[in-house]
Design an enzyme around this catalytic site. Structure first.
Site, PDB file in Angstrom:
ATOM      1  CG  PHE A 124      -2.007   1.006   1.180  1.00 29.10           C
ATOM      2  CD1 PHE A 124      -3.179   0.750   0.486  1.00 29.10           C
ATOM      3  CD2 PHE A 124      -1.860   2.229   1.810  1.00 29.10           C
ATOM      4  CE1 PHE A 124      -4.199   1.697   0.430  1.00 29.10           C
ATOM      5  CE2 PHE A 124      -2.878   3.179   1.756  1.00 29.10           C
ATOM      6  CZ  PHE A 124      -4.045   2.905   1.068  1.00 29.10           C
ATOM      7  CG  ASP A 196      -0.938  -2.212   6.877  1.00 23.76           C
ATOM      8  OD1 ASP A 196      -2.081  -2.464   7.283  1.00 23.76           O
ATOM      9  OD2 ASP A 196      -0.640  -1.142   6.308  1.00 23.76           O
ATOM     10  CE1 TYR A 221      -9.882   3.545   6.304  1.00 24.88           C
ATOM     11  CE2 TYR A 221      -8.884   4.597   8.197  1.00 24.88           C
ATOM     12  CZ  TYR A 221      -8.806   4.171   6.891  1.00 24.88           C
ATOM     13  OH  TYR A 221      -7.649   4.355   6.183  1.00 24.88           O
ATOM     14  CE  LYS A 222      -8.587   0.528   4.603  1.00 27.07           C
ATOM     15  NZ  LYS A 222      -7.150   0.415   4.308  1.00 27.07           N
ATOM     16  NE  ARG A 370     -10.436  -2.170  -2.978  1.00 26.23           N
ATOM     17  CZ  ARG A 370      -9.796  -1.493  -2.017  1.00 26.23           C
ATOM     18  NH1 ARG A 370      -8.578  -1.862  -1.634  1.00 26.23           N
ATOM     19  NH2 ARG A 370     -10.354  -0.449  -1.458  1.00 26.23           N
TER      20      ARG A 370
HETATM   21  C1  LIG Z   1      -6.334   1.610   4.167  1.00 28.70           C
HETATM   22  C2  LIG Z   1      -4.895   1.319   4.355  1.00 28.70           C
HETATM   23  C3  LIG Z   1      -4.053   2.202   5.032  1.00 28.70           C
HETATM   24  C4  LIG Z   1      -4.584   3.530   5.497  1.00 28.70           C
HETATM   25  O1  LIG Z   1      -3.697   4.247   6.266  1.00 28.70           O
HETATM   26  P1  LIG Z   1      -4.188   5.521   7.116  1.00 28.70           P
HETATM   27  O2  LIG Z   1      -2.950   6.164   7.549  1.00 28.70           O
HETATM   28  O3  LIG Z   1      -5.001   4.995   8.260  1.00 28.70           O
HETATM   29  O4  LIG Z   1      -4.994   6.369   6.190  1.00 28.70           O
HETATM   30  C5  LIG Z   1      -2.753   1.818   5.254  1.00 28.70           C
HETATM   31  N1  LIG Z   1      -2.269   0.629   4.822  1.00 28.70           N
HETATM   32  C6  LIG Z   1      -3.054  -0.232   4.133  1.00 28.70           C
HETATM   33  C7  LIG Z   1      -2.511  -1.545   3.672  1.00 28.70           C
HETATM   34  C8  LIG Z   1      -4.371   0.099   3.867  1.00 28.70           C
HETATM   35  O5  LIG Z   1      -5.155  -0.734   3.172  1.00 28.70           O
END
Ligand SMILES: *Cc1c(COP(=O)(O)O)cnc(C)c1O
Length: 411
Positions: A124, A196, A221-222, A370
């Site tokens: 990510f 992560d 939030y997911k 997705r």
């Molecule tokens: C959604 C997501 C994030 C989001 O990071 P924030 O700092 O909380 O916005 C980070 N890593 C992955 C793999 C994600 O899917």
């Protein structure tokens, strides 16, 4: 599969009663709970209560009276069982990005003089950006980011690597890494591991303690349904507590914040990973959202998730016009997270056409549609209707209309 069989699947679903705990617009099929979880009714109530009764009535006394000050630890302990973690190793604060900065710094400190952060090319972006920022701040002598393709990860684990930084479920393809094996391989070379769990927590059974993971983090939030911008969580194995330091030494991470001393003194246990004041309203929503998982067996959640994605693929195969959508997620459900990703040259337009018909997936550049599957509130019938709508849009070329060609700021 006929309608009756699908209805039967929903009737037999042991998780079906959970849908009622969510506020969902009746005419919408939501396939984006992997990006922003739906609103639990309890979270709505808790957020309102924290504003009206706590903030509005008890004002600043709420920090003690309503234990606002303990929310980072108490919510952390609520998340811990979902991660396969014993208490006292999880804390809730900030965002993944900010927490990753803390954890990478801590791991580099712990594993000095090693300086390499090893990651994967299609990790990510924020994870890679944070590592790049740290590289810039510390200089390449102290921090170098090296990225390889996923199959090359094990071979790239060497005695120079301080920390292996990976996302457990790939955000685009949904491909799952073997956490136990990679963690073991890393440890064989003296490498620490940061996982992560953005697309894992609340979707898959996890065993952080059993896998002897060093560090982990994830979003509120997911799949945890804590609401837009909900604070994130961090896990640090007990054996690493109090052995190094992280650079965001804000007052909430101090051993005694209200002593107001001039010198920073590291807090105990997970407290040292806090920085500033917690966002209480968001914390309250996340806290209540987590109650939805009470008494839920994550193996059952995983089983339903696999059934939902397999059913989607089965329906898709029944529509010849959908052959142009190429599956980029693993075909084997055992190594696939709770999502399906398809590439199509007109992926973005197809996605917008679906959203216009209240079927909500998301688009990930360059060409991926997705679909996220959320077993707590998704029905098998939703999957059937989603594929029917998708087939209609592709068959009739609806996505070629000009209104589906423009890009929004958020995709
Ligand atoms: C959604 C997501 C994030 C989001 O990071 P924030 O700092 O909380 O916005 C980070 N890593 C992955 C793999 C994600 O899917």
């Amino acid at each position: 599969m006929n309608r009756e069989t699908i209805a039967e699947l929903d009737r037999q679903d042991p998780l079906a009663h959970l849908r009622d705990k969510f506020e969902l617009p009746a005419d919408t099929l939501y396939f984006d709970g992997n990006s922003l979880g739906a609103l639990p009714k309890a979270a709505q109530l808790a957020a309102r209560k924290s504003v009206e009764e706590e903030w509005g009535t008890d004002l600043i006394a709420s920090w003690n009276k309503h234990r606002w000050i303990d929310l980072p630890q108490s919510i952390g302990d609520k998340i811990a069982p979902l991660l396969g973690a014993a208490r006292g190793q999880v804390i809730v604060a900030d965002s993944i990005s900010v927490n990753l900065f803390k954890l990478l710094s801590y791991a580099l400190d712990l594993n000095a003089p090693r300086s390499t952060i090893l990651s994967q090319r299609d990790n990510f972006p924020t994870d890679l950006y944070i590592a790049q920022g740290l590289e810039h701040l510390l200089g390449q002598q102290r921090c170098t980011l090296t990225c390889v393709e996923s199959p090359e990860l094990e071979a790239a684990l060497s005695e120079d690597v301080a920390v292996l930084m990976l996302t457990h479920v790939n955000f685009r393809t949904g491909s799952i890494h073997d956490m136990s094996r990679l963690t073991r391989r890393a440890h064989d070379k003296g490498v620490l591991v940061i996982w992560d769990l953005a697309h894992s927590a609340g979707a898959l059974p996890l065993e952080l303690d059993t896998c002897e993971v060093d560090f982990a983090l994830g979003c509120g939030y997911k799949y945890l349904n804590g609401g837009p911008g909900a604070p994130a969580f961090m896990y640090v194995a007990k054996r690493h507590h109090q052995r190094a330091s992280q650079p965001l030494t804000g007052w909430m991470g101090h051993a005694d914040p209200f002593a107001f001393t001039e010198e920073y003194a590291q807090g105990r246990g997970m407290n040292q990973f806090l920085c500033g004041t917690p966002p209480v309203v968001s914390m309250r929503a996340l806290d209540a959202a987590l109650d939805t998982f009470d008494g839920i067996d994550m193996e059952e959640v995983r089983k339903k998730s696999i059934r939902l994605t397999e059913l989607f693929l089965q329906f898709k195969a029944e529509h010849a016009e959908l052959e142009s959508l190429r599956l980029v997620s693993p075909i084997n459900p055992e190594i696939r997270g709770s999502q399906l990703a398809f590439s199509h040259p007109e992926g973005h337009a197809i996605c917008k056409a679906l959203i216009a018909r209240k079927v909500i997936p998301d688009f990930r550049a360059p060409d991926i549609i997705r679909f996220g599957f959320t077993p707590l509130y998704m029905r098998y019938a939703d999957v059937a209707r989603c594929v029917d709508t998708l087939a209609m849009i592709v068959r009739e070329g609806i996505y070629t209309a000009p209104e589906y060609q423009t890009f929004e700021k958020v995709t």
